[in-house]
Scaffold this motif. Structure first.
Motif, PDB file in Angstrom:
ATOM      1  N   ILE A 185      -4.455   4.297  -4.685  1.00 52.84           N
ATOM      2  CA  ILE A 185      -3.650   3.819  -5.805  1.00 52.84           C
ATOM      3  C   ILE A 185      -3.440   4.917  -6.854  1.00 52.84           C
ATOM      4  O   ILE A 185      -2.466   4.894  -7.603  1.00 52.84           O
ATOM      5  CB  ILE A 185      -4.287   2.558  -6.437  1.00 52.84           C
ATOM      6  N   THR A 186      -4.329   5.916  -6.889  1.00 53.59           N
ATOM      7  CA  THR A 186      -4.164   7.016  -7.838  1.00 53.59           C
ATOM      8  C   THR A 186      -2.909   7.831  -7.536  1.00 53.59           C
ATOM      9  O   THR A 186      -2.296   8.386  -8.452  1.00 53.59           O
ATOM     10  CB  THR A 186      -5.395   7.934  -7.845  1.00 53.59           C
TER      11      THR A 186
ATOM     12  N   GLU B 150       0.830  -1.192   0.000  1.00 48.97           N
ATOM     13  CA  GLU B 150       0.000   0.000   0.000  1.00 48.97           C
ATOM     14  C   GLU B 150       0.871   1.251   0.000  1.00 48.97           C
ATOM     15  O   GLU B 150       1.919   1.300   0.641  1.00 48.97           O
ATOM     16  CB  GLU B 150      -0.913  -0.021   1.222  1.00 48.97           C
ATOM     17  N   TYR B 151       0.413   2.260  -0.732  1.00 52.17           N
ATOM     18  CA  TYR B 151       1.195   3.478  -0.939  1.00 52.17           C
ATOM     19  C   TYR B 151       0.754   4.527   0.075  1.00 52.17           C
ATOM     20  O   TYR B 151      -0.310   5.122  -0.046  1.00 52.17           O
ATOM     21  CB  TYR B 151       1.006   3.973  -2.365  1.00 52.17           C
ATOM     22  N   SER B 152       1.594   4.776   1.061  1.00 52.69           N
ATOM     23  CA  SER B 152       1.237   5.596   2.204  1.00 52.69           C
ATOM     24  C   SER B 152       1.694   7.040   2.035  1.00 52.69           C
ATOM     25  O   SER B 152       2.538   7.342   1.176  1.00 52.69           O
ATOM     26  CB  SER B 152       1.893   5.024   3.464  1.00 52.69           C
ATOM     27  N   PRO B 153       1.203   7.960   2.886  1.00 59.37           N
ATOM     28  CA  PRO B 153       1.722   9.330   2.861  1.00 59.37           C
ATOM     29  C   PRO B 153       3.221   9.400   3.125  1.00 59.37           C
ATOM     30  O   PRO B 153       3.914  10.230   2.525  1.00 59.37           O
ATOM     31  CB  PRO B 153       0.925  10.016   3.973  1.00 59.37           C
TER      32      PRO B 153
ATOM     33  N   LEU C 282      -8.612  -0.533  -5.229  1.00 58.08           N
ATOM     34  CA  LEU C 282      -8.170  -1.459  -6.263  1.00 58.08           C
ATOM     35  C   LEU C 282      -6.909  -2.194  -5.821  1.00 58.08           C
ATOM     36  O   LEU C 282      -6.017  -1.586  -5.224  1.00 58.08           O
ATOM     37  CB  LEU C 282      -7.881  -0.708  -7.562  1.00 58.08           C
ATOM     38  N   PRO C 283      -6.811  -3.487  -6.107  1.00 61.54           N
ATOM     39  CA  PRO C 283      -5.612  -4.238  -5.712  1.00 61.54           C
ATOM     40  C   PRO C 283      -4.421  -3.892  -6.583  1.00 61.54           C
ATOM     41  O   PRO C 283      -4.568  -3.553  -7.761  1.00 61.54           O
ATOM     42  CB  PRO C 283      -6.034  -5.702  -5.910  1.00 61.54           C
TER      43      PRO C 283
ATOM     44  N   ALA D 140     -10.109   5.579 -13.088  1.00 61.82           N
ATOM     45  CA  ALA D 140      -9.100   4.633 -13.561  1.00 61.82           C
ATOM     46  C   ALA D 140      -9.379   3.223 -13.043  1.00 61.82           C
ATOM     47  O   ALA D 140      -9.847   3.045 -11.913  1.00 61.82           O
ATOM     48  CB  ALA D 140      -7.716   5.076 -13.111  1.00 61.82           C
ATOM     49  N   GLY D 141      -9.045   2.240 -13.878  1.00 59.50           N
ATOM     50  CA  GLY D 141      -9.121   0.848 -13.449  1.00 59.50           C
ATOM     51  C   GLY D 141     -10.534   0.313 -13.362  1.00 59.50           C
ATOM     52  O   GLY D 141     -11.513   1.000 -13.677  1.00 59.50           O
TER      53      GLY D 141
END
Length: 298
Positions: free
Chosen positions: A65-66, A7-10, A273-274, A266-267
């Motif tokens: 995810i964006t 996961e993309y965190s701050p 979204l995974p 998107a997606g």
């Protein structure tokens, strides 16, 4: 930038912004404001042209995810500019010389962190969040900011009509537009920065649905429909005439400035979204964003 597996965190975003500006001296970054909990809302600048483009992401917390999509694009674009190669079939240096691109990759950092980490009793909004989330400690469906306000229902473009349509009267995971327009620091920061920046076109990346929304109550300029068709052709997404939706960032931008504004879904799937589908989604979005930059007048 390494390919993300988690996961993309701050915190990861902040580290990648620093890495990006160190790696490419012609890329700059600065915060446009701060979130409820004081996290910086980063803006990245790439380009030297007279046409000002703006892309943003993660307005909704579980659409984090964006942020990753936009940061990968920023890295790939900067790399192509330095190497004088192409991105999305376009000559990157030509886009750089014609446009100035401002990317705000994570509008809602507090919400993103909530979706990814949940809360403990030490969190300053723990009691409120547990009430707003109906006693559940699962926050994967949370779209709002940390105060339970949906930031994409916060903008002064028929805000009252959108609130009536939503019918949500209190904070929660989604669809509560606040007690009025522009009450939340994240929305205020984005709106005030937009007003200062003389942006010629904007594009907000959301998920999911593979659609492009480009109109708002007939206030969009004449070129918007054709631009949306080009974005759709580049990405394989559908250009959609949307009605019955107000108070979003794209809506407000079109209404206030009468310039092109787009929302890209998107997606495909369920939010969040995974990451397993990231490569395919990024390929579509990268081509769409490169096409957007190419839309600016020569």
């Amino acid at each position: 930038m390494s390919r993300q597996k988690f996961e993309y965190s701050p915190a990861q975003l902040a580290a990648d912004v620093r890495k990006l500006t160190r790696s490419y001296p012609f890329v700059t970054a600065s915060p446009i404001g701060r979130s409820v909990l004081g996290k910086p809302i980063h803006a990245i600048r790439i380009g030297a042209g007279s046409f000002n483009w703006h892309f943003n992401g993660a307005c909704h917390a579980n659409e984090w995810i964006t942020s990753l999509l936009l940061m990968r694009f920023a890295d790939d674009y900067a790399k192509a500019c330095r190497g004088r190669t192409q991105i999305g079939g376009k000559q990157a240096r030509d886009l750089y010389n014609r446009t100035t691109l401002w990317i705000v990759p994570m509008v809602n950092p507090d919400g993103v962190e909530l979706v990814q980490q949940g809360v403990t009793p030490k969190h300053p909004y723990y009691k409120e969040l547990m009430v707003w989330n109906r006693g559940s400690n699962l926050f994967h469906r949370w779209k709002a900011n940390i105060r339970g306000v949906d930031l994409n229902d916060q903008f002064p473009a028929c805000w009252e009509e959108e609130r009536g349509r939503r019918g949500v009267e209190r904070p929660g995971p989604r669809d509560y537009g606040g007690s009025g327009p522009l009450t939340e620091p994240e929305a205020i920061a984005l709106a005030e920065w937009t007003e200062r920046s003389d942006l010629h076109a904007v594009l907000a990346v959301h998920t999911q649905g593979e659609e492009i929304y480009w109109n708002y109550r007939g206030h969009e300029p004449s070129e918007s429909a054709e631009w949306a068709k080009r974005l759709a052709l580049a990405s394989g997404y559908r250009s959609v005439w949307l009605e019955g939706s107000d108070a979003g960032y794209k809506d407000w931008f079109i209404d206030k400035f009468r310039r092109p504004g787009f929302t890209v879904e998107a997606g495909w799937g369920h939010n969040p979204l995974p990451l397993e589908g990231m490569e395919e989604t990024y390929d579509d979005v990268m081509k769409l964003l490169a096409e957007a930059l190419d839309l600016s007048p020569s």
